[in-house]
Design a protein around this motif. Sequence first.
Motif, short mmCIF file in Angstrom:
data_model
loop_
_atom_site.label_atom_id
_atom_site.label_comp_id
_atom_site.label_asym_id
_atom_site.label_seq_id
_atom_site.Cartn_x
_atom_site.Cartn_y
_atom_site.Cartn_z
N PHE A 73 0.83 -1.21 0.00
CA PHE A 73 0.00 0.00 0.00
C PHE A 73 0.86 1.25 0.00
O PHE A 73 0.61 2.19 -0.75
CB PHE A 73 -0.95 -0.01 1.20
N ALA A 74 1.90 1.25 0.82
CA ALA A 74 2.80 2.40 0.88
C ALA A 74 3.49 2.62 -0.45
O ALA A 74 3.67 3.77 -0.89
CB ALA A 74 3.84 2.21 1.98
N THR A 75 3.83 1.54 -1.14
CA THR A 75 4.50 1.65 -2.44
C THR A 75 3.57 2.24 -3.49
O THR A 75 3.96 3.15 -4.22
CB THR A 75 4.99 0.26 -2.92
N ILE A 76 2.35 1.76 -3.55
CA ILE A 76 1.47 2.22 -4.62
C ILE A 76 0.85 3.59 -4.34
O ILE A 76 0.39 4.25 -5.26
CB ILE A 76 0.36 1.18 -4.96
N THR A 77 0.87 4.01 -3.08
CA THR A 77 0.34 5.34 -2.75
C THR A 77 1.45 6.34 -2.50
O THR A 77 1.17 7.50 -2.22
CB THR A 77 -0.58 5.29 -1.53
N GLU A 78 2.68 5.89 -2.60
CA GLU A 78 3.86 6.72 -2.37
C GLU A 78 3.84 7.40 -1.02
O GLU A 78 4.16 8.57 -0.89
CB GLU A 78 4.02 7.73 -3.49
#
Length: 79
Positions: A73-78
């Motif tokens: 989630f952190a990766t795709i939402t930056e």
Amino acid sequence: MSTDQVERAVLLRLLDCLPIHLTIEEVVREVADASDEFGPRDEATNAIGALVRAGLAYRHGAFVVPSRAATRFATITEV
């Protein structure tokens, strides 16, 4: 800080430190701003428990790590 804010601070700290794994005590100390007072430390400890129950973090002995879902989630939402 509200409960949500403390949980967010804990999760962001865990994500920021990847791939290094932090101990529960390290996370509590950092989120509670090195406070020796019971209140902030208790809030940080409770936030870790809430994140574990929600499946966003895992405890492994003395360590706490973000879950794969939280990391993704952190990766795709930056975050």
